[in-house]
Design an enzyme around this catalytic site. Sequence first.
Site, PDB file in Angstrom:
ATOM      1  N   ASP A  43       0.819  -1.265  -0.038  1.00  0.00           N
ATOM      2  CA  ASP A  43       0.224   0.021   0.169  1.00  0.00           C
ATOM      3  C   ASP A  43       0.675   1.341   0.219  1.00  0.00           C
ATOM      4  O   ASP A  43       0.203   2.297  -0.390  1.00  0.00           O
ATOM      5  CB  ASP A  43      -1.027  -0.137   1.214  1.00  0.00           C
ATOM      6  CG  ASP A  43      -1.960  -1.186   1.122  1.00  0.00           C
ATOM      7  OD1 ASP A  43      -2.254  -1.302  -0.117  1.00  0.00           O
ATOM      8  OD2 ASP A  43      -2.335  -1.702   2.050  1.00  0.00           O
ATOM      9  N   ARG A  77      -2.318   4.675   9.452  1.00  0.00           N
ATOM     10  CA  ARG A  77      -1.329   3.943   8.582  1.00  0.00           C
ATOM     11  C   ARG A  77      -0.145   4.948   8.426  1.00  0.00           C
ATOM     12  O   ARG A  77       1.031   4.405   7.755  1.00  0.00           O
ATOM     13  CB  ARG A  77      -1.999   3.215   7.531  1.00  0.00           C
ATOM     14  CG  ARG A  77      -2.736   2.085   8.016  1.00  0.00           C
ATOM     15  CD  ARG A  77      -3.002   0.873   6.820  1.00  0.00           C
ATOM     16  NE  ARG A  77      -1.475   0.556   6.485  1.00  0.00           N
ATOM     17  CZ  ARG A  77      -1.708  -0.551   5.228  1.00  0.00           C
ATOM     18  NH1 ARG A  77      -2.749  -0.750   4.570  1.00  0.00           N
ATOM     19  NH2 ARG A  77      -0.615  -0.747   4.805  1.00  0.00           N
ATOM     20  N   HIS A 121      -9.971  -2.517  -1.303  1.00  0.00           N
ATOM     21  CA  HIS A 121      -8.905  -2.272  -2.249  1.00  0.00           C
ATOM     22  C   HIS A 121      -9.424  -3.024  -3.788  1.00  0.00           C
ATOM     23  O   HIS A 121     -10.052  -3.971  -3.847  1.00  0.00           O
ATOM     24  CB  HIS A 121      -7.661  -2.728  -2.213  1.00  0.00           C
ATOM     25  CG  HIS A 121      -7.000  -1.752  -0.832  1.00  0.00           C
ATOM     26  ND1 HIS A 121      -6.293  -2.384  -0.015  1.00  0.00           N
ATOM     27  CD2 HIS A 121      -6.684  -0.431  -0.881  1.00  0.00           C
ATOM     28  CE1 HIS A 121      -5.851  -1.573   0.938  1.00  0.00           C
ATOM     29  NE2 HIS A 121      -6.155  -0.338   0.302  1.00  0.00           N
ATOM     30  N   CYS A 137      -0.500  -7.998  -0.635  1.00  0.00           N
ATOM     31  CA  CYS A 137      -0.399  -6.755   0.321  1.00  0.00           C
ATOM     32  C   CYS A 137       1.029  -6.962   0.966  1.00  0.00           C
ATOM     33  O   CYS A 137       1.586  -6.056   1.520  1.00  0.00           O
ATOM     34  CB  CYS A 137      -1.597  -6.826   1.168  1.00  0.00           C
ATOM     35  SG  CYS A 137      -3.048  -6.963   0.855  1.00  0.00           S
TER      36      CYS A 137
END
Length: 258
Positions: free
Chosen positions: A72, A91, A166, A253
């Site tokens: 990400d 995050r 996502h 991910c």
Amino acid sequence: MSVAHRPSRALCRAIPDTFDRAVVRTAPAETIRVDIARRQHLAYVRALESLGVAVIVLPADPRYPDCCFVEDSVVVAGETALITRLGAPSRRGEEAAVAAALQSHLRLATTAAPATLDGGDCLRLGQRLYVGQSQRTNAAGIHRLREVLTPTGLEIIEVPLDGFLHLKCVCSRLNDDTMLLADRSIPPEVFRDVQIIKAPAEEGYAANCLCRGATVLLPAGFPATRRTLEKAGWRVQELEMSEIRKADGALTCLSVLF
Ligand code: CIR
């Protein structure tokens, strides 16, 4: 099958002690077992290595429970890496270690407020890069993606998302012209001239897979998707992902290929 684009290196990041506090959309029925997540992560790194990828594993940072989800924090296209501004405020800051690790390998660009962009929303197939308009990736984030990556020759195609975290939660690249797509997720017409292999809707989690050459790393426990891929000529290697999944994470991910 066309010849796959083959990055030879991957960046991963270890699972922090705080992983059981990862951002989740719905609290998992059972708490996240950090010890098991670590074993699953190690098996993932080993699987990448067994496929000829040189893996760099960054140390975890306990301030960021989600820091293992390195995908990400950056979007890589050739020699260019766009460091993102993560959609989840808790995050933000994870990307610093990713940028530091990549700066000697790639040319870095950054993303500034108000833009938000998560790499999990970016799916590259050949010269096209599909980007999900999600709750994590906003219009300014997509604008920044275009600004940085269009000059590399990529066509950026927006995909409105409804209800998914996502874009890559429901689809992934098998090779430059073939993808795996969860049935009843995104209308297949969105992906022009792409050969689509479907994962049944009830096995939607398996639509996030990681492919290298003819081998597909697939989460364990999705027999129909496995059979479909094998019938189409892919070699499937399963990985246990139970604890990663509880944190809303999936196979792609956990790494950035470059
Ligand atoms: C989050 O909600 O941001 C993390 N718990 C999961 C991120 C998964 N990343 C991805 O799908 N690319």
